[in-house]
Design an enzyme around this catalytic site. Structure first.
Site, PDB file in Angstrom:
ATOM      1  N   SER A 181       0.811  -1.218   0.000  1.00 36.97           N
ATOM      2  CA  SER A 181       0.000   0.000   0.000  1.00 36.97           C
ATOM      3  C   SER A 181       0.847   1.271   0.000  1.00 36.97           C
ATOM      4  CB  SER A 181      -0.961  -0.048   1.194  1.00 36.97           C
ATOM      5  OG  SER A 181      -1.956   0.928   1.098  1.00 36.97           O
ATOM      6  N   ASP A 201      10.218   5.387 -10.144  1.00 37.60           N
ATOM      7  CA  ASP A 201       9.822   6.057 -11.392  1.00 37.60           C
ATOM      8  C   ASP A 201      10.650   7.319 -11.650  1.00 37.60           C
ATOM      9  OD1 ASP A 201       7.981   4.094 -11.730  1.00 37.60           O
ATOM     10  OD2 ASP A 201       6.205   5.349 -11.511  1.00 37.60           O
ATOM     11  N   LYS A 209      -0.682  -4.180  -3.411  1.00 37.92           N
ATOM     12  CA  LYS A 209      -1.994  -3.639  -3.005  1.00 37.92           C
ATOM     13  C   LYS A 209      -2.126  -2.234  -3.585  1.00 37.92           C
ATOM     14  CE  LYS A 209      -4.942  -2.684   1.008  1.00 37.92           C
ATOM     15  NZ  LYS A 209      -5.111  -1.227   0.874  1.00 37.92           N
TER      16      LYS A 209
END
Length: 392
Positions: free
Chosen positions: A287, A298, A312
């Site tokens: 999460s 990224d 998740k």
């Protein structure tokens, strides 16, 4: 005589069925709402034992939420109060975070320094019974309730593990679980280490404080440990990222009806965009941990090391109800800055390092040791690049 009794029973059954279905035959608009009412009528009037109406209604609510996905669930007033206590970081129990995956009660992660971790429970373990009570027959919140209790008392978990043929019986003594959410230390003269256990309120600020302390002690690189961190507050995930990235999108949230909300870096934080970063992850990183790991990856802000995360990629909202109960319901999906939806897939590390479980039982952490060794080379590389840029 027996034949006569059998005939009477069959006749009674036919009459009973006719009474129940008679209404349905008289209308063309019989739907599931009518079926729901009929089932309540059946249980209240013909079930072998008396059942409270509240019990039936709570079961129906829980069933509705379990039907939509495994992350949505109902909490009665007592369970909701217990959840709030847990977020205060103080309760009696074993110290593990669980979820329901493929209808099985699954360990997301043991909390560091707790009886659950010391007992050797791992992310991915399936708890099939708690003190003999089969977990497939109870709700997730009931399972939580069974594992909690007075410190000093014992609970036995029956555990199924993927690399073992037989189930394990794990006896654990409950303790007062008080979670140290953020901890830091120097791992060498120039490498700092920060462990983040869960994303509760103010951990973003705590990370900022600890990071500054480490740099004052000479840290030229930092290892952020998100292993076995089950997640928590979305806003705090943004704040943690904001310590290392100065601008741009951290995560996008997509709600029903294609409504999209973009959460950007929190400018209240003074980001250190230069210090080398390694983020430790594993199957217990879920999460909010994955939001942080996804942003770091990224943007190329650091390296991820360890094993693939839990996967998740959905957001839950807890909605209190007027009677003191509450529902936790999935309200959105989240995407990393590059638009990746990691649900059920997880985030793969840049550098894969499996934990040596046998060494871990003896206090050795091969993943952390590898991160320290790699950070040494990162610091040297960073220093060389800075000298080149300065024309030295």
């Amino acid at each position: 005589m027996k034949k006569k009794i059998l005939v009477l029973l069959l006749a009674s059954l036919l009459i009973f069925t006719a009474v129940i279905t008679g209404t349905a035959q008289d209308t063309d608009d019989y739907d599931k709402t009518n079926a729901f009412q009929d089932v309540i009528f059946l249980i209240k009037n013909y079930y072998v034992e008396d059942v409270e109406l509240d019990t039936l209604l709570e079961g129906a609510i829980d069933g509705m939420l379990n039907k939509v996905d495994r992350f949505s669930y109902y909490m009665d007033a007592e369970e909701y109060e217990e959840m709030q206590i847990e977020y205060e970081g103080h309760y009696g129990g074993v110290g593990i975070v669980i979820t329901t995956r493929d209808n099985k009660l699954t360990v997301v992660s043991p909390i560091k320094g707790t009886p659950g971790e010391r007992a050797g429970l791992r992310a991915g373990d399936i708890i099939t019974a708690i003190d003999g009570v089969k977990t497939g027959e109870i709700s997730q919140m009931k399972a939580v309730d069974l594992m909690r209790g007075e410190p000093g008392t014992d609970v036995v978990l029956t555990v199924e593990r993927s690399d073992m043929d037989q189930e394990l019986e794990v006896k654990i003594t409950r303790e007062d679980i008080e979670v140290p959410y953020v901890e830091s230390e120097m791992k060498s003269e120039n490498i700092g280490y920060i462990s983040l256990a869960q994303f509760v309120e103010n951990v973003g600020t705590d990370i900022e404080t600890e990071l500054n302390k480490l740099k004052e002690q000479g840290a030229e690189g930092v290892i952020l440990d998100l292993r076995n961190n089950p997640g928590g507050l979305l806003s705090e995930a943004v704040n943690v990222v904001s310590n290392f990235i100065s601008e741009g999108q951290v995560v996008s949230i997509r709600q029903r009806g294609n409504i999209e909300r973009v959460l950007n870096v929190n400018k209240e934080f003074k980001a250190d965009t230069e210090i080398p970063v390694i983020v430790l992850i594993n199957k217990g990183s879920a999460s909010a941990s994955e939001i942080v790991a996804g942003a770091i990856k990224d943007y190329g802000r650091g390296k991820l090391m360890g094993t693939t995360t839990f996967g998740k990629g959905v957001v839950q909202s807890v909605v209190p109800l007027a009677d003191g109960s509450a529902v936790s319901i999935t309200t959105a999906r989240y995407y990393t800055p590059d638009g990746n939806y990691i649900h059920e897939k997880g985030i793969k590390p840049d550098i894969e390092v499996e934990l040596d479980a046998e060494a871990a039982q003896n206090g050795e952490d091969n993943q952390l040791n590898k991160a320290v060794d790699m950070m040494k080379s990162f610091i040297i590389t960073d220093e060389v690049q800075r000298k080149k840029a300065a024309g030295e």
